[in-house]
Design a protein around this motif. Structure first.
Motif, short mmCIF file in Angstrom:
data_model
loop_
_atom_site.label_atom_id
_atom_site.label_comp_id
_atom_site.label_asym_id
_atom_site.label_seq_id
_atom_site.Cartn_x
_atom_site.Cartn_y
_atom_site.Cartn_z
N THR A 63 -35.04 48.55 -70.96
CA THR A 63 -35.46 48.21 -72.31
C THR A 63 -35.92 49.49 -72.98
N THR A 119 -37.28 51.38 -76.36
CA THR A 119 -38.05 51.08 -77.57
C THR A 119 -38.09 52.31 -78.46
N GLN A 142 -36.77 47.10 -80.02
CA GLN A 142 -36.31 47.16 -78.63
C GLN A 142 -34.82 46.88 -78.54
#
Length: 126
Positions: free
Chosen positions: A46, A48, A53
């Motif tokens: 993930t 960001t 995200q």
């Protein structure tokens, strides 16, 4: 959705493959140059940026050689890959990038990679 075209770029990096690989494959390494924050869970990274995200599935990992991802919300045929290339004679190290973008965004995508890799080189002190 527009058809995406594959493009490749190569950057000379003055670093050992082992050190460079940690910046391409580990969440703390990627956080230093690629995204504001990176977490990994069950082969899904993930990323960001500015509170946005994006998830990428890890497709392939070759120690000190290659990291390949596919954005989860993208078509399965598209991916992005970071490959460590080492010249057998000179031992020079380069980072090969393979990515996909639509015709109208390819220049912008290349510029993003240029900026990210420039930042990576500064983080590496290379």
């Amino acid at each position: 959705m527009s058809e995406k075209k594959k493009f490749t770029m190569e950057y000379e990096i003055k670093s050992s493959p082992r050190i460079l690989y940690s910046f391409l494959s580990e969440s703390n390494g990627l956080t230093q140059w690629f995204a504001d924050d990176v977490t990994v869970r069950d082969q899904v990274y993930t990323f960001t940026w500015d509170d946005e995200q994006q998830n990428a599935k890890l497709l392939m990992l070759k120690e000190n050689k290659l990291v390949k991802f596919r954005w989860v919300d993208d078509d399965p045929q598209y991916y992005f890959e970071m490959e460590i290339l080492q010249d057998e004679l000179t031992n020079d190290v380069a980072l090969g990038i393979t990515d996909f973008a639509t015709e109208d965004t390819i220049d912008e995508r290349k510029l993003i990679w240029d900026n990210q890799i420039e930042y990576l080189i500064s983080v590496l002190g290379a």
